[in-house]
Write an enzyme that holds these catalytic residues in place. Sequence first.
Site, PDB file in Angstrom:
ATOM      1  N   ASP A  82      -2.212  -7.966  -1.839  1.00 50.96           N
ATOM      2  CA  ASP A  82      -3.030  -7.106  -0.982  1.00 50.96           C
ATOM      3  C   ASP A  82      -4.475  -7.592  -0.891  1.00 50.96           C
ATOM      4  OD1 ASP A  82      -3.513  -5.004   0.727  1.00 50.96           O
ATOM      5  OD2 ASP A  82      -3.932  -3.559  -0.873  1.00 50.96           O
ATOM      6  N   ARG A  99      -9.136 -12.611   2.175  1.00 51.65           N
ATOM      7  CA  ARG A  99      -9.937 -13.724   1.650  1.00 51.65           C
ATOM      8  C   ARG A  99      -9.164 -15.042   1.701  1.00 51.65           C
ATOM      9  NH1 ARG A  99     -10.719 -10.842  -4.013  1.00 51.65           N
ATOM     10  NH2 ARG A  99     -10.701  -9.119  -2.542  1.00 51.65           N
ATOM     11  N   LYS A 148       0.852  -1.188   0.000  1.00 54.46           N
ATOM     12  CA  LYS A 148       0.000   0.000   0.000  1.00 54.46           C
ATOM     13  C   LYS A 148       0.886   1.236   0.000  1.00 54.46           C
ATOM     14  CE  LYS A 148      -3.649  -2.285   2.651  1.00 54.46           C
ATOM     15  NZ  LYS A 148      -4.730  -2.265   1.664  1.00 54.46           N
TER      16      LYS A 148
END
Length: 491
Positions: free
Chosen positions: A344, A348, A273
């Site tokens: 990123d 999940r 990020k």
Amino acid sequence: MELRVTNTPRLEWTGDALAVGLFEDQVELTDDLAALDEKLAGTLKELITETEFKGKEGSSAATRVGGGSSIRKIILVGLGKPDGLKLETLRRAGAASAKAAKKEKCKTLGIGLPLWNGDAAATAQAIAEGVELALYQDTRFKSDPEEKQGPQVEQVELLGLGGQEAAITRARQICSGVILARELVAAPANIVTPITLAETASAIAQEYGLELEILEREDCEKLGMGAYLGVAQASDLPPKFIHLTYKPEGTPRRKLAIIGKGLTFDSGGLNIKVSGSGIEMMKTDMGGAGATLGAAKAIAQLKPDVEVHFISAATENMISGHAMHPGDILTASNGKTIEINNTDAEGRLTLADALVFAEKLGVDAIVDLATLTGACVIALGDNIAGLWSPSDEIADQLLKASESAGEKLWRMPMEETYFEGMKSVVADMKNTGPRPGGAITAALFLKQFVKETPWAHLDIAGPVWVDKENGYNNPGATGFGVRTLVSWVLS
């Protein structure tokens, strides 16, 4: 703060501040309020006139009462349209009353609000929740926390609700779970780590007699949790797979599993990020785990006749020489292979192995909740969580639970054709699809790890945090999801 119920009428109550509710465009004083206004030498009418108070939901006004009065301040709280009175209206009115009393430096507060559907217990619980959550302030990391708190409301009485002590107890038990979730989510990643989450689960288990299983890295390896461990492999901190179980006395009415995403910090991995992407807020990426543990604390106190498994595959998503690479292929515990096209999209991956684990427990339904996608925030904004489920029954249950709790959910489509965008040439699937419909493809990815059990996915990325005061949520972590989960379990 002492919170209690009483049958004392508004006209007879004495103390620092009295809060009364008025419906929109029904601010003419009648019955006991007319008598109260006469007793207060016209203070109520004067306040309504001077502030042009219309009774709109969320509005409030306060003023000092003249000398010699049995109350020092009067607070007006708007309730909106009479036919729109909901439990959430009362929850927010209780919060507004408490905040106004604190602002006015009142130590004692009486709240007189109308009944919802003639249900005194539900009314008392909603108002109490609003008061409790509104007055909570997180000053743990201030150098002088008592000074930052300021003058406190010490006693709150809910008028006309005598005999509803059990409802107050229930409200405070639920709020204790919300506050735990708030504190976990608000704390920085150097304070709340995967180890901290495991220790929190252990503390809940010890205090309330729950069963606890913590799977270490080696245990997860034996179970083939390659997706989860792929995310965890770059961190210097060990992953902790948390399985906390509440079992009622006797035969449970049903068995449920609640799974919370537990990324205590998300750097993005090698798809790091960048500055301006909100990386400093990635301490909140365990909002699902926070809500799961908060719900566990509340449910352990409420003791429903339902068996509940609380699960979180806790870890960090960090960067090191051991980090998973874009292009790597991971194998989840159900044997499905996943090509990593974005490190990123890690949450999940942890949820995938947690879903497989939960289904093997033989539960009747599974709900996962996660701060999963920015796409959901773009679609629904900051105040609404997304709900995905192939089961109409479980979706309806959750929507009703959220309505009762005052936490907004919106059911989103499970558009199966979108999964085409996640197919991989070299593996069973990629971990992300195209940018359009990103929240939908995330839900479709998770669906691949549930075979038959009714399941729902909640994307809580938006409402897990607020920057500005919003009802009973002060700026910061909201504890979103706890009350909906509790309501769902109890229903």
